[in-house]
Design a protein around this motif. Structure first.
Motif, PDB file in Angstrom:
ATOM      1  N   GLY A   1       0.768  -1.250   0.000  1.00  0.00           N
ATOM      2  CA  GLY A   1       0.000   0.000   0.000  1.00  0.00           C
ATOM      3  C   GLY A   1       0.794   1.294   0.000  1.00  0.00           C
TER       4      GLY A   1
ATOM      5  N   THR B   1      -0.183   3.344  -3.067  1.00  0.00           N
ATOM      6  CA  THR B   1      -1.509   3.964  -2.935  1.00  0.00           C
ATOM      7  C   THR B   1      -1.420   5.251  -2.116  1.00  0.00           C
ATOM      8  OG1 THR B   1      -2.595   1.834  -3.167  1.00  0.00           O
ATOM      9  CG2 THR B   1      -3.853   3.559  -2.086  1.00  0.00           C
ATOM     10  N   GLU B   2      -0.623   5.222  -1.061  1.00  0.00           N
ATOM     11  CA  GLU B   2      -0.398   6.446  -0.272  1.00  0.00           C
ATOM     12  C   GLU B   2       0.177   7.553  -1.146  1.00  0.00           C
ATOM     13  OE1 GLU B   2       0.732   5.082   4.248  1.00  0.00           O
ATOM     14  OE2 GLU B   2       2.328   5.437   2.834  1.00  0.00           O
TER      15      GLU B   2
ATOM     16  N   ARG C   1      -2.287  -0.539   6.570  1.00  0.00           N
ATOM     17  CA  ARG C   1      -1.536   0.686   6.331  1.00  0.00           C
ATOM     18  C   ARG C   1      -2.433   1.856   5.925  1.00  0.00           C
ATOM     19  NH1 ARG C   1       3.759   1.117   5.139  1.00  0.00           N
ATOM     20  NH2 ARG C   1       4.284   3.212   4.517  1.00  0.00           N
ATOM     21  N   LEU C   2      -3.498   1.519   5.154  1.00  0.00           N
ATOM     22  CA  LEU C   2      -4.302   2.580   4.536  1.00  0.00           C
ATOM     23  C   LEU C   2      -5.597   2.872   5.294  1.00  0.00           C
ATOM     24  CD1 LEU C   2      -3.696   1.287   0.903  1.00  0.00           C
ATOM     25  CD2 LEU C   2      -2.795   3.424   1.861  1.00  0.00           C
TER      26      LEU C   2
ATOM     27  N   HIS D   1      -7.158   6.309   5.816  1.00  0.00           N
ATOM     28  CA  HIS D   1      -7.750   7.072   4.707  1.00  0.00           C
ATOM     29  C   HIS D   1      -9.236   6.770   4.526  1.00  0.00           C
ATOM     30  CE1 HIS D   1      -3.961   8.794   3.428  1.00  0.00           C
ATOM     31  NE2 HIS D   1      -3.408   7.593   3.555  1.00  0.00           N
TER      32      HIS D   1
ATOM     33  N   VAL E   1     -10.096   4.926   0.095  1.00  0.00           N
ATOM     34  CA  VAL E   1      -9.365   3.777  -0.476  1.00  0.00           C
ATOM     35  C   VAL E   1     -10.264   2.539  -0.452  1.00  0.00           C
ATOM     36  CG1 VAL E   1      -7.412   2.210  -0.148  1.00  0.00           C
ATOM     37  CG2 VAL E   1      -7.104   4.660   0.238  1.00  0.00           C
TER      38      VAL E   1
END
Ligand SMILES: C[S@@+](CC[C@H](N)C(=O)[O-])C[C@H]1O[C@@H](n2cnc3c(N)ncnc32)[C@H](O)[C@@H]1O
Length: 198
Positions: free
Chosen positions: A48, A51-52, A79-80, A83, A87
């Protein structure tokens, strides 16, 4: 194709994240700039980090992302999480992208297409899910690296029909893309920005 344990360890550590953040993504941004429109897809998102970067550096409002490996998707989910609904993650295959035609303003590939056996099919799928006028950002590993004897000893990659720079550019054209800009490093690594024409 799933990563072997050695490559997975190389991908899932802070050094890899720093290279992706400070070198790979910076170079892609220099070639392609921020995304126009806000909805992006990352193919083969790993844990991820990409994506960040798509959210924070390339300016996406929302990112869909998938990976063939359920464990990678689980790591990316952790990790995401901060958000929230910006996401959306799933387990999926770049050869058959689970999205309707013309969904995304931009698609990102941080080094996964060389892992896909039928990689021209993946390029055709990326073209299909991009909106007309949408942009494809790719950082790829070329045949000179993938097929190097030392690399073959330690990594598992599909070996049939791998691509060099010229072949990757040719297949982008075949899929219907218009090349915007590209860079090659040491003959083994390539950066590509290509648009689906309006
Ligand atoms: C070299 S890693 C890169 C991961 C991440 N993009 C990064 O830059 O750290 C390649 C990733 O592609 C995934 N992958 C391999 N084949 C795939 C496919 N056909 N569709 C989607 N993901 C795939 C692997 O599971 C792995 O997470």
């Amino acid at each position: 194709m799933l990563l072997n344990r050695f490559e997975k360890a190389l991908m899932n550590n802070p050094v890899r994240a720093a290279v992706q953040r400070h070198f790979e993504a910076r170079r892609l941004y220099a070639l392609g700039g921020p995304i126009r429109g806000g909805h992006a897809l990352e193919v083969g998102c790993g844990r991820g980090v990409g994506t960040e970067l798509v959210l924070e550096r390339f300016g996406a409002r929302s990112v869909d992302a998938f990976d063939l490996d359920p464990h990678m998707v689980e790591l990316a989910g952790r990790r995401l999480a901060r958000h929230g609904d910006r996401v959306r993650l799933w387990v999926g295959d770049a050869e058959r992208i689970e999205a309707p035609d013309a969904t995304y303003d931009a698609v990102f590939d941080f080094g996964i297409i060389h892992h896909v056996p039928a990689w021209p099919k993946a390029l055709a799928e990326i073209h299909r899910v991009l909106k007309p006028g949408g942009r494809f950002y790719a950082e790829e590993v070329l045949a000179a690296f993938v097929l190097h004897p030392v690399v073959r000893r330690f990594f598992d990659h599909p070996e049939e029909d791998r691509f060099d720079h010229a072949r990757f550019v040719a297949e982008l054209g075949q899929a219907g893309f218009l090349l915007v800009d590209t860079r090659v490093l040491w003959g083994g690594f390539g950066w590509y920005v290509a648009d689906r024409p309006s």
